[in-house]
Design a protein around this motif. Sequence first.
Motif, mmCIF file in Angstrom:
data_model
loop_
_atom_site.group_PDB
_atom_site.id
_atom_site.type_symbol
_atom_site.label_atom_id
_atom_site.label_comp_id
_atom_site.label_asym_id
_atom_site.label_seq_id
_atom_site.Cartn_x
_atom_site.Cartn_y
_atom_site.Cartn_z
ATOM 1 N N PHE A 111 0.828 -1.207 0.000
ATOM 2 C CA PHE A 111 0.000 0.000 0.000
ATOM 3 C C PHE A 111 0.866 1.263 0.000
ATOM 4 N N CYS A 112 1.989 1.219 0.691
ATOM 5 C CA CYS A 112 2.894 2.370 0.727
ATOM 6 C C CYS A 112 3.365 2.721 -0.689
ATOM 7 N N ASN A 113 3.817 1.719 -1.426
ATOM 8 C CA ASN A 113 4.295 1.970 -2.785
ATOM 9 C C ASN A 113 3.157 2.308 -3.736
ATOM 10 N N THR A 114 1.996 1.683 -3.527
ATOM 11 C CA THR A 114 0.835 1.991 -4.357
ATOM 12 C C THR A 114 0.430 3.445 -4.196
ATOM 13 N N SER A 115 0.475 3.950 -2.966
ATOM 14 C CA SER A 115 0.140 5.355 -2.723
ATOM 15 C C SER A 115 1.128 6.273 -3.429
ATOM 16 N N PHE A 116 2.411 5.944 -3.335
ATOM 17 C CA PHE A 116 3.446 6.739 -3.994
ATOM 18 C C PHE A 116 3.219 6.773 -5.501
ATOM 19 N N LEU A 117 2.935 5.619 -6.087
ATOM 20 C CA LEU A 117 2.705 5.532 -7.524
ATOM 21 C C LEU A 117 1.465 6.330 -7.926
ATOM 22 N N ALA A 118 0.377 6.193 -7.156
ATOM 23 C CA ALA A 118 -0.854 6.919 -7.474
ATOM 24 C C ALA A 118 -0.619 8.424 -7.427
ATOM 25 N N ARG A 119 0.150 8.880 -6.453
ATOM 26 C CA ARG A 119 0.458 10.310 -6.385
ATOM 27 C C ARG A 119 1.252 10.757 -7.611
ATOM 28 N N ASP A 120 2.268 9.956 -7.986
ATOM 29 C CA ASP A 120 3.071 10.299 -9.162
ATOM 30 C C ASP A 120 2.243 10.284 -10.440
ATOM 31 N N SER A 121 1.184 9.480 -10.458
ATOM 32 C CA SER A 121 0.330 9.377 -11.641
ATOM 33 C C SER A 121 -0.794 10.408 -11.636
ATOM 34 N N GLY A 122 -0.859 11.239 -10.593
ATOM 35 C CA GLY A 122 -1.904 12.244 -10.511
ATOM 36 C C GLY A 122 -3.226 11.729 -9.994
ATOM 37 N N ARG A 123 -3.252 10.506 -9.455
ATOM 38 C CA ARG A 123 -4.486 9.938 -8.894
ATOM 39 C C ARG A 123 -4.457 10.156 -7.372
ATOM 40 N N TYR A 124 -4.701 11.380 -6.971
ATOM 41 C CA TYR A 124 -4.444 11.758 -5.581
ATOM 42 C C TYR A 124 -5.436 11.141 -4.606
ATOM 43 N N ARG A 125 -6.700 11.005 -4.993
ATOM 44 C CA ARG A 125 -7.672 10.360 -4.095
ATOM 45 C C ARG A 125 -7.266 8.910 -3.836
ATOM 46 N N GLU A 126 -6.860 8.221 -4.880
ATOM 47 C CA GLU A 126 -6.400 6.847 -4.717
ATOM 48 C C GLU A 126 -5.164 6.806 -3.814
ATOM 49 N N ALA A 127 -4.289 7.793 -3.958
ATOM 50 C CA ALA A 127 -3.085 7.843 -3.125
ATOM 51 C C ALA A 127 -3.441 8.009 -1.654
ATOM 52 N N VAL A 128 -4.435 8.843 -1.360
ATOM 53 C CA VAL A 128 -4.883 9.012 0.028
ATOM 54 C C VAL A 128 -5.411 7.695 0.571
ATOM 55 N N ARG A 129 -6.308 7.045 -0.197
ATOM 56 C CA ARG A 129 -6.918 5.800 0.278
ATOM 57 C C ARG A 129 -5.870 4.711 0.499
ATOM 58 N N ALA A 130 -4.902 4.613 -0.421
ATOM 59 C CA ALA A 130 -3.869 3.580 -0.283
ATOM 60 C C ALA A 130 -3.007 3.835 0.952
ATOM 61 N N ALA A 131 -2.636 5.100 1.178
ATOM 62 C CA ALA A 131 -1.823 5.420 2.357
ATOM 63 C C ALA A 131 -2.588 5.100 3.639
ATOM 64 N N GLN A 132 -3.870 5.439 3.677
ATOM 65 C CA GLN A 132 -4.667 5.166 4.869
ATOM 66 C C GLN A 132 -4.847 3.660 5.087
ATOM 67 N N ALA A 133 -4.998 2.901 4.002
ATOM 68 C CA ALA A 133 -5.079 1.444 4.127
ATOM 69 C C ALA A 133 -3.757 0.879 4.650
ATOM 70 N N GLY A 134 -2.656 1.430 4.173
ATOM 71 C CA GLY A 134 -1.358 1.005 4.668
ATOM 72 C C GLY A 134 -1.188 1.285 6.152
ATOM 73 N N LEU A 135 -1.675 2.441 6.594
ATOM 74 C CA LEU A 135 -1.599 2.780 8.018
ATOM 75 C C LEU A 135 -2.401 1.795 8.860
ATOM 76 N N ARG A 136 -3.556 1.380 8.365
ATOM 77 C CA ARG A 136 -4.356 0.394 9.112
ATOM 78 C C ARG A 136 -3.626 -0.932 9.210
ATOM 79 N N ALA A 137 -3.006 -1.349 8.114
ATOM 80 C CA ALA A 137 -2.276 -2.613 8.132
ATOM 81 C C ALA A 137 -1.056 -2.532 9.039
ATOM 82 N N ALA A 138 -0.410 -1.358 9.086
ATOM 83 C CA ALA A 138 0.843 -1.213 9.840
ATOM 84 C C ALA A 138 0.622 -0.982 11.325
ATOM 85 N N GLN A 139 -0.557 -0.581 11.728
ATOM 86 C CA GLN A 139 -0.805 -0.167 13.109
ATOM 87 C C GLN A 139 -0.339 -1.199 14.138
#
Length: 447
Positions: A271-299
């Motif tokens: 999810f961390c890398n997916t968020s980074f990729l989505a941000r680089d691709s201009g898909r910012y909403r997807e980047a937010v969701r992926a980062a938040q999903a990663g935070l839930r998994a990492a907690q």
Amino acid sequence: MALSRAVPNLAFRRLRGQRSPAEFAALVRRAAREIGEQVACDARYIGRVEAGEIRCPNYAYERVFLHMFPGLGLTDLGFSAREAVRGRRSAAEAAGAPPPLAITTRNDEESDVLRRAFMTGGTATVATASLGLCGPAAAIAAPHTSAPRTAAVPAVTIPAPRGVHRVGEAEVRAVEDAVRNIRLLDDRHGADGLYQRATQPLRTAYALLDAGVATRRSTADRLHNGAGELAISVGWLAHDSGRLDDARSHYAEALATARVAGDAALEAHAFCNTSFLARDSGRYREAVRAAQAGLRAAQPLGSARLLALLSLREAGAWAGLGDRSSCAQALGRAHTHFARGTADEDPEWMSFFGEPEMEALEAQCWSLLGDWTRAARHAQRATLLQDPHFARNLALYRAQLATDLAHAGRPDEAAAEVRRVEASLDGVESARIRRMLSETRRLIAAH
């Protein structure tokens, strides 16, 4: 023949003192760089030494340890003498012939034997033999520093399965070593020359998953984790070399592997890398969701540094959306987590994430928000803090600084940074860096 039980290495444990295994491993890697050695030491290796599983380190580690503790010998460090571990030399060695590779035991030689073969000229056959395996091997080669686009160089290998194959420790280590070496080569050379060659070992790793029958549950779990981490590493090579669709596919493959194996750490990484990729691709909403999903998994994983990085990914995504308030909140959480320091639970792949990367990622946030002066300040801190050993990251930070300076209306300083980057790019191939330099040159020309 009965195997002797490992005797804990208490002398080595005393030398570690109050440092965690991960912190001590970082000191070992730093000492290696000081003398020009290449070791991929991590907390697991330190644990194996202290448990007595490694009776004598390989020659690379020996040189590093003796550099770290001048005046002490191997026995003072709690190791057995090399002659006692290996036995007497053969007649062929006595006559001057090179010693054969040991393929029946690896207690005295950590897997850096294999890593060094990759880095210093070992062929796929040698690398496979050093694992005690037979059969064809899949290989990738790193770009050569003097001719980065064309020269063939040492390989990273994973033995390819043939038919029904029982997967054990050797196969799992081959996958894990391939992951480490891809990361090491990317640090030194950038992604462009590595990506195409890295896809074959990835296919081999997943073939082991599909065709292999793991001897133990722990082996199966490690193989799933190794294959998933390899997919992320190959995905990053695609990402950094501008192959964004390929990167998205590899990250999705890693995420699926994590879900199948119930591996929260791998899921957080994907999810961390997916968020980074989505941000680089201009898909910012997807980047937010992926980062938040990663935070839930990492907690529940106990790694504050992982939470810090994922919070920075979220901050970058909010910045892309122009939401300054949400970005600032995520940055605040990132700083809070980062201040808690390192821990034994920090993933091995996060070795790149220190204060320089923290500064660089914050600089990216302010760049996306158009606060170029603030962005340049953080980018400059990243360049000053970065260890020159990591050539690709230092070039990236300087390229980012040049872009921020140009946007901030400081073209002369930007041009100076561009020249520094160009002078440091020998052997480093990164489409990301080239794109940033091209953009900066256009901005300077406009001034």
